[in-house]
Design a protein around this motif. Sequence first.
Motif, short mmCIF file in Angstrom:
data_model
loop_
_atom_site.label_atom_id
_atom_site.label_comp_id
_atom_site.label_asym_id
_atom_site.label_seq_id
_atom_site.Cartn_x
_atom_site.Cartn_y
_atom_site.Cartn_z
N LYS A 123 31.77 59.64 36.57
CA LYS A 123 32.45 60.10 35.37
C LYS A 123 32.17 61.58 35.16
O LYS A 123 31.02 62.00 35.03
N LEU A 124 33.24 62.38 35.10
CA LEU A 124 33.13 63.80 34.77
C LEU A 124 33.11 63.93 33.26
O LEU A 124 33.90 63.27 32.57
N GLU A 125 32.19 64.77 32.76
CA GLU A 125 32.02 64.85 31.30
C GLU A 125 31.64 66.25 30.85
O GLU A 125 31.13 67.05 31.62
N ARG A 126 31.84 66.47 29.55
CA ARG A 126 31.31 67.64 28.83
C ARG A 126 31.74 68.97 29.45
O ARG A 126 30.96 69.90 29.55
N PHE A 127 33.00 69.05 29.84
CA PHE A 127 33.53 70.32 30.35
C PHE A 127 33.79 71.24 29.17
O PHE A 127 34.61 70.93 28.31
N ALA A 128 33.07 72.34 29.12
CA ALA A 128 33.15 73.27 28.00
C ALA A 128 33.19 74.70 28.53
O ALA A 128 32.39 75.07 29.37
N PRO A 153 26.29 66.42 16.57
CA PRO A 153 25.33 66.76 17.63
C PRO A 153 24.76 65.54 18.34
O PRO A 153 24.54 65.58 19.55
N GLU A 154 24.56 64.44 17.63
CA GLU A 154 23.96 63.26 18.27
C GLU A 154 24.94 62.60 19.25
O GLU A 154 24.51 61.91 20.16
N LEU A 155 26.25 62.81 19.09
CA LEU A 155 27.22 62.30 20.05
C LEU A 155 27.32 63.23 21.26
O LEU A 155 27.61 62.79 22.36
N GLU A 156 27.09 64.52 21.02
CA GLU A 156 27.25 65.50 22.09
C GLU A 156 26.14 65.38 23.12
O GLU A 156 26.37 65.50 24.31
N PHE A 216 31.52 72.24 21.47
CA PHE A 216 31.77 70.91 20.91
C PHE A 216 31.32 70.77 19.46
O PHE A 216 32.05 70.26 18.63
N VAL A 217 30.10 71.21 19.16
CA VAL A 217 29.56 71.00 17.81
C VAL A 217 30.11 72.03 16.83
O VAL A 217 30.67 71.69 15.79
N GLU A 218 29.98 73.33 17.17
CA GLU A 218 30.41 74.37 16.23
C GLU A 218 31.93 74.51 16.16
O GLU A 218 32.50 74.53 15.08
N GLU A 219 32.59 74.57 17.31
CA GLU A 219 34.03 74.82 17.33
C GLU A 219 34.84 73.57 17.03
O GLU A 219 35.81 73.60 16.29
N GLN A 220 34.46 72.42 17.64
CA GLN A 220 35.28 71.21 17.52
C GLN A 220 34.74 70.19 16.53
O GLN A 220 35.39 69.18 16.30
#
Length: 140
Positions: free
Chosen positions: A69-74, A34-37, A26-30
Amino acid sequence: MEILQVNKIRTKEELESAFAVRRKVFVEEQGVPPELELENEEISVHFLALLDNQPCGACRYRKTDKGYKLERFAVLKEFRGKRVGLAMVAAVLDDIPDDDLPIYLNSQSDAVGLYTKFGFAVEGEQFEEAGIPHFRMVRK
């Protein structure tokens, strides 16, 4: 043959591995700030995917006032196309209590197909979250 596991996180070390996967995707690639992640971590149930004991994916779910809620699928780039996302969605859905509350998520546009395989349907218009196009999806 590769061994794919998705485990509910039980230790601080496993949680750090999950955060490292999410940070990379999320942070490096997209480019997500960081504070939202990193938010709502303490109220979420976290999972770590391992392929041959190598951390390759992470995800979580949490109970909200609207359901689960499903979240943060990486999934790390080098492990995409190896059914890691499918295994993570299946593991999370298997863990959610069967109490008739809605199950929903905000899917990045290019991942909508993954979630439709599990009975999720798009609701409403596309929107942006952290600068990335998303759709709200609800499991029917």
